[in-house]
Design an enzyme around this catalytic site. Structure first.
Site, PDB file in Angstrom:
ATOM      1  CG  ASP A  36      -0.458  -0.343   2.613  1.00  0.00           C
ATOM      2  OD1 ASP A  36       0.777  -1.093   2.606  1.00  0.00           O
ATOM      3  OD2 ASP A  36      -0.983  -0.034   3.441  1.00  0.00           O
TER       4      ASP A  36
ATOM      5  CD  GLU B  83       7.519   1.466   6.423  1.00  0.00           C
ATOM      6  OE1 GLU B  83       6.390   0.931   6.255  1.00  0.00           O
ATOM      7  OE2 GLU B  83       7.674   2.718   6.521  1.00  0.00           O
TER       8      GLU B  83
END
EC number: 3.2.1.28
Length: 549
Positions: free
Chosen positions: A326, A509
């Site tokens: 996403d 991340e």
């Protein structure tokens, strides 16, 4: 690297006419019914009760007021707040005072809610630590305990300790956790592996599936189904025997295949699509078609610019979140516009590879238990899925797997998701060899492999590299005998992460790996997060295999 652009298409091509759930959705949650009768809470001895109400359902117009005025910079903040008193009393108070001339929304929220804590932000790394030492010392910082649960919060209580990714993410996530577990096993943290195994099995037993994460607002969707891979890891590391999870694997499979038997050709229901030749393949889905609690304002704004019914856009945004990617050009009609998202219209290669693994795992464990009929049934299901994937998702001309647009009956974009069939052993050797050439020429960089070759501003696109994609590519190519490519990706990725760690003393991340010095990855709906669960897990596992970079 060739810079590619995607062309937008006319709105005439985008109509939906055969999806059973677009006209009427029997699974849609009705807000008025939920207010009158809350679900019975799942009880865990010694812990406050959880229930299934999302913050949007619970606080209604108060929730919309807070989110629409952007009271907090991050839309996830308010859904993660915990009430200081009974939520119904808070809503009643709000309705009494909201029209007063001196009403202050911020003060009202601060008086009635506990703001979420970011415990990992208090951690200060020791610059003298090696990368391996840094990761091993982070596990306790990223661990949450069952007693951390607060009554009426959106956090779903779990019976055992669990690992969170870090940063803004103070809950456990389904597919993230598998890659985190790889590192826990390498660090010798079998205690946490057992806890997480029990937690995921518990969620399947209580919710019928593993939610996106342990928040009420994640219950309406799952994430890439990697529980079969977790079970394999538990068995390999001697944490839990695979046999004990056969029923859980079957329950997860039933969730993903719900409604398949009743589908006619070219029809879809929830996660399942019946293809023109009668075969069954799967897509990502969310049972709700409302703005996501955790990205409410962003979703409302995206829908405004779509030119489509908002509920369709919300569903596709939610399904995109269920994919774990996403967002990405994989799900967009026009790569420059998130409003063109059409997630539910694509048959993803990674999802169907993971489900092939699930079918194979059920067959293998059934064989161990002597359940021959079940073994035969699921071996046939796995064989049928592989045949369907080869028919619809294998691009023989270009030698790679691609997603499939089942509305338009054409192949979609190439991405790093194409390596998942190798990771689960679904490809043949010729396919693996041809795919290796494509990955080398289109995705491989000195920093690792990129998610895609398209620059869109979305975080799961060029120039970003993500830890789970590196791990699956490394192991996938090595499984098919291409040690050279697997090792090259591994060394490139370790070099990327270590370079950033030496400068900033943290893992993050995602990383910008397209040309030049590796740096923070960009894009997405929120600022870059550090911590970071699955990066730690993959890097720790790679250090065990290749040594410190």
């Amino acid at each position: 690297m060739l810079h590619q652009k995607l062309n937008p298409t006319s709105s005439e091509d985008l109509t939906i006419d055969v999806d059973l759930l677009y006209e009427t959705d029997p699974c849609e949650l009705k807000l008025d019914e939920m207010i009158e009768a809350e679900p019975e809470p799942e009880m865990i001895e010694g812990l406050p009760a959880s229930d299934a109400l999302t913050p949007a359902d619970r606080y209604l117009e108060l929730f919309e007021h807070v989110q629409s005025t952007k009271l907090f910079p991050d839309s996830k903040t308010f859904p993660d707040c915990a009430p200081k008193m009974d939520p119904l009393d808070i809503l009643i108070r709000y309705r009494k005072v909201r029209r007063h001339r001196d009403f202050d929304l911020r003060r009202f929220v601060e008086n009635h809610f506990w703001l979420p804590e970011t415990l990992s932000s208090e951690y200060v790394s020791n610059p003298e630590n090696s990368l391996k030492e840094h990761i091993d010392q982070l596990w306790p910082i990223l661990t949450r305990e069952p007693q951390d649960h607060i009554p009426w919060s959106s956090l779903l209580a779990l019976p055992q300790s669990y690992i969170v990714p870090g940063g803004r993410f103070s809950e456990t996530y389904y597919w993230d956790s598998y890659f985190t577990m790889l590192g826990l096993a390498e660090s010798g943290r079998e205690d946490l592996l057992k806890c997480m195994a029990d937690n995921f099995a518990w969620m399947i037993e209580n919710y019928g599936h593993i939610p996106n994460g342990n928040r009420t607002y994640y219950l309406s969707r799952s994430q890439p189904p990697v529980f079969a891979l977790m079970v394999e890891l538990f068995e390999e590391d001697g944490v839990r025997g695979a046999r004990r999870y056969l029923d859980h694997l079957k329950m997860e499979y039933a969730f993903w295949m719900d409604g398949a038997e009743s589908l006619a050709l070219n029809q879809a229901y929830r996660h399942v699509v019946r293809m023109p030749d009668g075969s069954l393949l799967n897509r990502y889905w969310d049972d709700r078609d409302t703005p996501r609690d955790e990205s409410w304002l962003e979703d409302v704004e995206t829908a405004k610019h779509s030119g489509r019914p908002p509920n369709e856009v919300y569903r596709d945004l939610r399904a995109g979140a269920a994919s774990g990617w996403d967002y990405s050009s994989r799900w967009l009609r026009d790569a420059g516009r998130l409003a063109s998202i059409r997630t539910t219209q694509f048959i993803p290669i990674d999802l169907n590879a993971f489900l092939y693994k699930l079918e194979s795992a059920i067959a293998n464990i059934s064989a161990l238990k002597g359940e021959r009929d079940t073994e035969a049934l699921f071996r046939q299901k796995a064989s049928d899925r592989r045949a369907a994937v080869n028919h619809y998702l294998w691009d023989d001309e270009n030698g790679c797997y691609r997603d499939y647009d089942w509305r338009r009956e054409e192949m979609a974009l190439f991405s790093a998701a194409s390596i998942v069939p190798l990771y689960v052993g679904m490809a043949n050797h010729e396919q693996a060899d041809r795919l290796a050439n494509v990955v080398r020429s289109r995705l491989l960089t000195p920093g690792g492999i990129m998610a895609t070759e398209y620059e869109t501003g979305e975080q799961w696109d060029k120039p970003n590299g993500w830890a789970p994609l590196q791990w699956m590519a490394i192991q996938g190519f090595k499984l098919y005998g291409d040690d050279m490519l697997g090792d090259e990706i591994a060394h490139n990725w370790l070099k990327t992460v270590n370079h950033f760690y030496q400068e900033h003393h943290k893992l993050i991340e995602k990383y910008h790996i397209s040309g030049g010095t590796p740096r923070e990855g960009g894009g997405g709906e929120y600022p870059l997060q550090d911590g970071f669960g699955w990066t730690n897990g993959v890097v720790r596992r790679l250090i065990g295999l290749y040594g410190e970079p």
